[in-house]
Scaffold this motif. Structure first.
Motif, PDB file in Angstrom:
ATOM      1  N   VAL A 144     116.924  39.212  60.975  1.00 43.76           N
ATOM      2  CA  VAL A 144     115.869  39.251  59.959  1.00 43.76           C
ATOM      3  C   VAL A 144     116.165  40.400  58.991  1.00 43.76           C
ATOM      4  O   VAL A 144     115.927  40.311  57.795  1.00 43.76           O
ATOM      5  CB  VAL A 144     114.477  39.412  60.607  1.00 43.76           C
ATOM      6  N   ILE A 145     116.716  41.507  59.562  1.00 44.12           N
ATOM      7  CA  ILE A 145     117.110  42.654  58.742  1.00 44.12           C
ATOM      8  C   ILE A 145     118.533  43.066  59.137  1.00 44.12           C
ATOM      9  O   ILE A 145     119.011  42.708  60.219  1.00 44.12           O
ATOM     10  CB  ILE A 145     116.131  43.854  58.925  1.00 44.12           C
ATOM     11  N   ASN A 146     119.174  43.842  58.267  1.00 42.93           N
ATOM     12  CA  ASN A 146     120.518  44.321  58.593  1.00 42.93           C
ATOM     13  C   ASN A 146     120.463  45.769  59.118  1.00 42.93           C
ATOM     14  O   ASN A 146     119.381  46.320  59.316  1.00 42.93           O
ATOM     15  CB  ASN A 146     121.454  44.187  57.376  1.00 42.93           C
ATOM     16  N   ALA A 147     121.637  46.375  59.312  1.00 45.05           N
ATOM     17  CA  ALA A 147     121.684  47.727  59.893  1.00 45.05           C
ATOM     18  C   ALA A 147     120.989  48.754  58.998  1.00 45.05           C
ATOM     19  O   ALA A 147     120.518  49.786  59.475  1.00 45.05           O
ATOM     20  CB  ALA A 147     123.133  48.130  60.133  1.00 45.05           C
ATOM     21  N   ASN A 148     120.902  48.467  57.690  1.00 40.51           N
ATOM     22  CA  ASN A 148     120.186  49.370  56.768  1.00 40.51           C
ATOM     23  C   ASN A 148     118.688  49.076  56.716  1.00 40.51           C
ATOM     24  O   ASN A 148     117.984  49.637  55.883  1.00 40.51           O
ATOM     25  CB  ASN A 148     120.747  49.233  55.352  1.00 40.51           C
ATOM     26  N   LEU A 149     118.251  48.155  57.542  1.00 39.75           N
ATOM     27  CA  LEU A 149     116.847  47.733  57.612  1.00 39.75           C
ATOM     28  C   LEU A 149     116.411  46.957  56.378  1.00 39.75           C
ATOM     29  O   LEU A 149     115.235  46.935  56.033  1.00 39.75           O
ATOM     30  CB  LEU A 149     115.893  48.907  57.870  1.00 39.75           C
ATOM     31  N   ASP A 150     117.372  46.337  55.709  1.00 37.91           N
ATOM     32  CA  ASP A 150     117.037  45.513  54.547  1.00 37.91           C
ATOM     33  C   ASP A 150     116.912  44.041  54.950  1.00 37.91           C
ATOM     34  O   ASP A 150     117.577  43.585  55.870  1.00 37.91           O
ATOM     35  CB  ASP A 150     118.136  45.645  53.464  1.00 37.91           C
ATOM     36  N   TRP A 151     116.087  43.337  54.220  1.00 32.81           N
ATOM     37  CA  TRP A 151     115.793  41.913  54.467  1.00 32.81           C
ATOM     38  C   TRP A 151     117.047  41.053  54.319  1.00 32.81           C
ATOM     39  O   TRP A 151     117.720  41.098  53.284  1.00 32.81           O
ATOM     40  CB  TRP A 151     114.746  41.462  53.451  1.00 32.81           C
ATOM     41  N   ILE A 152     117.405  40.280  55.354  1.00 35.46           N
ATOM     42  CA  ILE A 152     118.514  39.322  55.224  1.00 35.46           C
ATOM     43  C   ILE A 152     118.069  37.934  55.690  1.00 35.46           C
ATOM     44  O   ILE A 152     118.890  37.054  55.938  1.00 35.46           O
ATOM     45  CB  ILE A 152     119.766  39.773  56.031  1.00 35.46           C
ATOM     46  N   PHE A 153     116.754  37.729  55.783  1.00 32.24           N
ATOM     47  CA  PHE A 153     116.201  36.480  56.337  1.00 32.24           C
ATOM     48  C   PHE A 153     116.021  35.426  55.244  1.00 32.24           C
ATOM     49  O   PHE A 153     115.385  34.405  55.466  1.00 32.24           O
ATOM     50  CB  PHE A 153     114.875  36.809  57.035  1.00 32.24           C
ATOM     51  N   GLU A 154     116.537  35.715  54.059  1.00 32.20           N
ATOM     52  CA  GLU A 154     116.520  34.796  52.916  1.00 32.20           C
ATOM     53  C   GLU A 154     115.126  34.228  52.679  1.00 32.20           C
ATOM     54  O   GLU A 154     114.185  34.995  52.480  1.00 32.20           O
ATOM     55  CB  GLU A 154     117.581  33.703  53.109  1.00 32.20           C
ATOM     56  N   THR A 155     114.998  32.877  52.753  1.00 34.67           N
ATOM     57  CA  THR A 155     113.701  32.273  52.423  1.00 34.67           C
ATOM     58  C   THR A 155     112.796  32.121  53.657  1.00 34.67           C
ATOM     59  O   THR A 155     111.777  31.443  53.600  1.00 34.67           O
ATOM     60  CB  THR A 155     113.897  30.887  51.774  1.00 34.67           C
ATOM     61  N   GLY A 156     113.173  32.745  54.762  1.00 35.34           N
ATOM     62  CA  GLY A 156     112.357  32.684  55.970  1.00 35.34           C
ATOM     63  C   GLY A 156     111.066  33.483  55.824  1.00 35.34           C
ATOM     64  O   GLY A 156     110.920  34.299  54.927  1.00 35.34           O
ATOM     65  N   HIS A 157     110.132  33.214  56.727  1.00 35.44           N
ATOM     66  CA  HIS A 157     108.866  33.956  56.748  1.00 35.44           C
ATOM     67  C   HIS A 157     108.777  34.800  58.022  1.00 35.44           C
ATOM     68  O   HIS A 157     109.027  34.298  59.118  1.00 35.44           O
ATOM     69  CB  HIS A 157     107.669  32.995  56.716  1.00 35.44           C
ATOM     70  N   LEU A 158     108.458  36.066  57.851  1.00 31.02           N
ATOM     71  CA  LEU A 158     108.220  36.953  58.999  1.00 31.02           C
ATOM     72  C   LEU A 158     106.715  37.182  59.119  1.00 31.02           C
ATOM     73  O   LEU A 158     106.071  37.596  58.158  1.00 31.02           O
ATOM     74  CB  LEU A 158     108.930  38.295  58.775  1.00 31.02           C
ATOM     75  N   VAL A 159     106.166  36.899  60.309  1.00 29.10           N
ATOM     76  CA  VAL A 159     104.744  37.144  60.543  1.00 29.10           C
ATOM     77  C   VAL A 159     104.608  38.348  61.470  1.00 29.10           C
ATOM     78  O   VAL A 159     105.154  38.358  62.574  1.00 29.10           O
ATOM     79  CB  VAL A 159     104.067  35.912  61.198  1.00 29.10           C
ATOM     80  N   VAL A 160     103.905  39.368  61.000  1.00 27.05           N
ATOM     81  CA  VAL A 160     103.574  40.521  61.843  1.00 27.05           C
ATOM     82  C   VAL A 160     102.107  40.319  62.231  1.00 27.05           C
ATOM     83  O   VAL A 160     101.206  40.467  61.420  1.00 27.05           O
ATOM     84  CB  VAL A 160     103.781  41.843  61.077  1.00 27.05           C
ATOM     85  N   LEU A 161     101.906  39.922  63.494  1.00 26.46           N
ATOM     86  CA  LEU A 161     100.616  39.363  63.901  1.00 26.46           C
ATOM     87  C   LEU A 161      99.602  40.422  64.372  1.00 26.46           C
ATOM     88  O   LEU A 161      98.901  40.256  65.366  1.00 26.46           O
ATOM     89  CB  LEU A 161     100.870  38.293  64.984  1.00 26.46           C
ATOM     90  N   GLY A 162      99.554  41.530  63.669  1.00 24.01           N
ATOM     91  CA  GLY A 162      98.505  42.524  63.938  1.00 24.01           C
ATOM     92  C   GLY A 162      98.872  43.604  64.936  1.00 24.01           C
ATOM     93  O   GLY A 162      99.853  43.505  65.670  1.00 24.01           O
ATOM     94  N   ASP A 163      98.094  44.685  64.886  1.00 24.04           N
ATOM     95  CA  ASP A 163      98.246  45.831  65.783  1.00 24.04           C
ATOM     96  C   ASP A 163      99.568  46.593  65.615  1.00 24.04           C
ATOM     97  O   ASP A 163     100.284  46.861  66.594  1.00 24.04           O
ATOM     98  CB  ASP A 163      98.035  45.420  67.255  1.00 24.04           C
TER      99      ASP A 163
END
Ligand code: ZN
Length: 391
Positions: A144-163
């Motif tokens: 989802v991210i690379n070693a630099n913590l940058d987005w590499i998930f292209e058109t995917g959706h990441l859900v951070v489901l709280g807390d």
């Protein structure tokens, strides 16, 4: 009143949870846990690289000025951003956030509808509770991210489901990273959904029972209570207030804790629910909340940030079907209740994503690809998610 009610409810739920955990350990084989948290601290070349900084940055809007505050060792450092100069954020924290975004964390009107269709790839992570290192290592392992913590998930959706909030020591880092990923994903045609959990609500509404000791220290240095770092005159405060409590992606319904029969009886839509939380609950005073019956209901044990009804044997397939058909969905995806791994209950209709990341040792992410579900483990494995027998 309601806070003490929630407190006692929490204890009861903790009891139920222990029971569920004890019984679930006997029927499943969780993947082998790693003994040590992964040390990924040296792999963040562009993010929070200054080791002397113990907390921050927090951004405040004071008298038409943008003021950045952080804690270095025992000291509070305060800088006013002048003009377009965001060098402190770039140099000290590796944050590449344009000044327009620093001044206005929310662009455009708030989306209460939160309905997304035709999304092929979704990754879900929940109940991270300040465990930045495990969060980043899971997202790196599953591309989802690379070693630099940058987005590499292209058109995917990441859900951070709280807390994201409470318990652990790296909440501020997580908030900045999720914000930054949100911006990067948008540019790539993807999306980050940060859905509010009960711990976001607690911090923004001044219930600070679970904050890490580090944040008692930071807020003390700033001569504030922790909630004030997320007030309406702050960057984080405005950004967090814009977040939903319910989202649908394809036929997947996301909510932090769960949907009760009482919620269905109230006849609310997703749009209305998100609007109520935004206008009447998140960061509002307890007087206002308790004078409003629907807000009070939303914060009760049957509300969407607290409900834990799916572990009762009495909940029938029919009730689950009612919930799903009410929202025109086929799967309910929740967090809030820690399990040893991601679990699929009720013939696969309910998926619990809280895999105990809060302990900082082991965790999993849910991967949804071509209409199938997988568990992405922190050992880097991808396992097909099978419905749990007996649940
Ligand atoms: Zn929760």
């Amino acid at each position: 009143m309601i806070k003490s009610f929630m407190h006692s409810s929490l204890r009861i739920f903790a009891g139920i949870l222990l029971f569920v955990l004890a019984s679930s350990f006997s029927i499943i084989n969780p993947p082998k846990k790693t003994t040590e948290p992964k040390n990924t601290g040296t792999q963040h070349p562009n993010f929070f690289r200054n080791k002397n900084i113990t907390d921050g940055p927090y951004i405040f809007y004071e008298n038409n000025k943008v003021v950045v505050k952080w804690i270095k060792g025992e000291h509070l450092i305060k800088k006013t951003l002048s003009g377009d100069n965001t060098k402190y954020l770039r140099k000290k924290f590796g944050l590449n956030v344009p000044i327009e975004n620093i001044k206005n964390p929310i662009s455009g009107p708030i989306n209460f509808v939160q309905q997304y269709k035709n999304i092929d790839n979704v990754v879900v992570i929940s109940d991270v509770h300040g465990q930045f290192d495990l969060f980043t290592s899971l997202l790196k392992d599953h591309k989802v991210i690379n070693a630099n913590l940058d987005w590499i998930f292209e058109t995917g959706h990441l859900v951070v489901l709280g807390d994201i909030f409470d318990r652990g020591p790296k909440v501020t880092e997580l908030l900045w990273l999720v914000y930054q990923l949100e911006q990067q994903a948008e540019k790539a045609g993807g999306k980050v959904h940060f859905i509010l959990g009960n711990h976001e609500l607690m911090v923004l509404n001044n219930d600070l029972r679970y904050i890490n000791e580090k944040y008692i220290h930071s807020s003390h240095k700033m001569n504030m209570v922790y909630t004030q770092l997320f007030a309406e005159n702050t960057f984080f405060g405005q950004w967090l207030r814009s977040k939903p409590v319910m989202v649908t992606i394809n036929d997947l319904l996301f909510v932090h804790a769960g949907i009760s029969d009482e919620f269905l009886s109230a006849g609310l839509t997703i749009e209305k629910t998100n609007q109520i939380f935004y206008e009447k609950i998140i960061g509002k005073s307890w007087d206002l909340i308790l004078n409003d019956s629907i807000s009070t209901f939303m914060l009760s044990e049957n509300g969407p940030l607290w409900h834990r009804g799916y572990f009762k044997e009495i909940i029938s397939d029919n009730e689950i079907s009612n919930i799903l058909s009410y929202f025109d969905s086929n799967y309910l995806i929740i967090g809030h209740t820690s399990m040893p791994n991601i679990m699929s209950l009720k013939s696969g209709k309910i998926i619990i994503v809280d895999s105990g990341i809060k302990e900082g040792i082991y965790g999993e992410i849910l991967i949804y690809k071509k209409n199938e579900f997988f568990r992405g483990t922190s050992n880097g494995m991808v396992l097909k998610l099978e419905p749990q027998a007996g649940y």
